[in-house]
Every structure is written in structure tokens, then in C-alpha cells.
Design an enzyme around this catalytic site. Structure first.
Site, mmCIF file in Angstrom:
data_model
loop_
_atom_site.group_PDB
_atom_site.id
_atom_site.type_symbol
_atom_site.label_atom_id
_atom_site.label_comp_id
_atom_site.label_asym_id
_atom_site.label_seq_id
_atom_site.Cartn_x
_atom_site.Cartn_y
_atom_site.Cartn_z
ATOM 1 N N CYS A 1 22.518 24.384 78.730
ATOM 2 C CA CYS A 1 21.973 25.327 79.834
ATOM 3 C C CYS A 1 21.493 24.706 81.030
ATOM 4 O O CYS A 1 21.739 23.056 80.908
ATOM 5 C CB CYS A 1 21.024 26.572 79.531
ATOM 6 N N CYS B 1 25.721 28.769 79.401
ATOM 7 C CA CYS B 1 24.595 28.752 80.982
ATOM 8 C C CYS B 1 26.263 29.760 82.073
ATOM 9 O O CYS B 1 27.482 30.010 81.379
ATOM 10 C CB CYS B 1 24.532 27.789 81.595
ATOM 11 N N CYS C 1 29.390 19.148 82.086
ATOM 12 C CA CYS C 1 28.292 18.724 80.606
ATOM 13 C C CYS C 1 29.424 17.372 80.359
ATOM 14 O O CYS C 1 30.676 17.374 80.115
ATOM 15 C CB CYS C 1 28.148 19.709 79.034
#
Length: 141
Positions: A8, A82, A90
Site C-alpha cells: 500500500c 491501495c 509500484c
């Protein structure tokens, strides 16, 4: 051994809860970690609502996903917890078998009284628990 990473934004609530639940419900055949795009500090409401479930995350350290990436960590599953815009930031881990995106509200964004924030965090906690149980059952097949 199957390696799973929960991600997240700050590794302060959602990914910590997912990691804790997976460790509670899964067998020892899994290596479970969590991290954030930028390590923050544990969300006190997440700590409190997990303690209500008998799970103590109060001593967990927050981790930065880019540090794990630089260490050369490998994961079979990467689960972002998230929103999709944050998940897109990411890093791409080599050899990931599957990337899953579970979009849950961010407890750090909740407003209101302490009781209102706790109740909203409980709702997120319960949704995360349900999603983790589904994944544990799926991977146990």
C-alpha cells in the site's frame, strides 16, 4: 515456499493488516511480507482494530517496497491494497506469477471523531480479512 507481498502507500495500515491475516490463516508454506511506496508509521487505529481481533501489529516496522526491490526479493504474488493509481507506481518484480489489486479505503484519510475513525477502520479491516481468506483458500487448492 510461496512468497507473497502486500503493498500500500505507507505500509501503515492496509498492507500490515493483510500481512497479519495471511499469517494467521495460511499454512507455513508461505513467506509473507508487506511494504509501502514510502514507509510511514503504523496507523494507531489499525493497531487498535487488529488488537480487537487478538492480533498485535504494534511492533511491526514499516518497509519501503523499493528497498525490497533493491535487495532482489522475489515474489510469486504481489497484492496491492491501495487504489489503482497508487498501485501503478509500484516496481515490477521479476518472476511475479500474479499481481492482484484489492482497492481498499485508506484509514489515514478518515475524518471525524476517534470513534468514527475506528469504525471506518474496522470496516476496512473486515473487508481485508474476507479478501485474505478467499486468497488463502484459493492458494490452498
Amino acid at each position: 515456499m510461496t512468497n507473497i507481498l502486500f503493498l500500500c502507500v505507507h505500509n501503515s495500515a492496509r498492507s500490515q493488516m493483510a500481512e497479519a491475516y495471511f499469517k494467521k490463516y495460511a499454512s507455513e508454506n508461505f513467506l509473507i511480507e508487506s511494504a509501502g511506496l514510502e514507509a510511514g508509521s503504523l496507523n494507531p487505529y489499525a493497531v487498535e482494530v487488529m488488537m480487537e481481533e487478538g492480533i498485535d501489529i504494534s511492533n511491526n516496522k514499516t518497509k519501503n517496497v523499493f528497498d525490497l526491490y533493491k535487495e532482489g526479493k522475489m515474489y510469486h504474488y504481489v497484492v496491492t491494497v491501495c487504489d489503482e493509481a497508487s498501485a501503478a507506481k509500484c516496481p515490477i518484480f521479476p518472476s511475479v506469477y500474479e499481481k492482484l489489486n484489492w482497492s481498499f479505503e485508506d484509514p489515514s484519510q478518515f475524518t471525524g471523531t476517534k470513534d468514527q475513525k475506528l469504525e471506518a477502520t474496522r470496516i476496512v479491516r473486515d473487508k481485508i480479512r474476507e479478501a485474505v481468506i478467499v486468497l488463502v483458500n484459493r492458494l490452498a487448492e
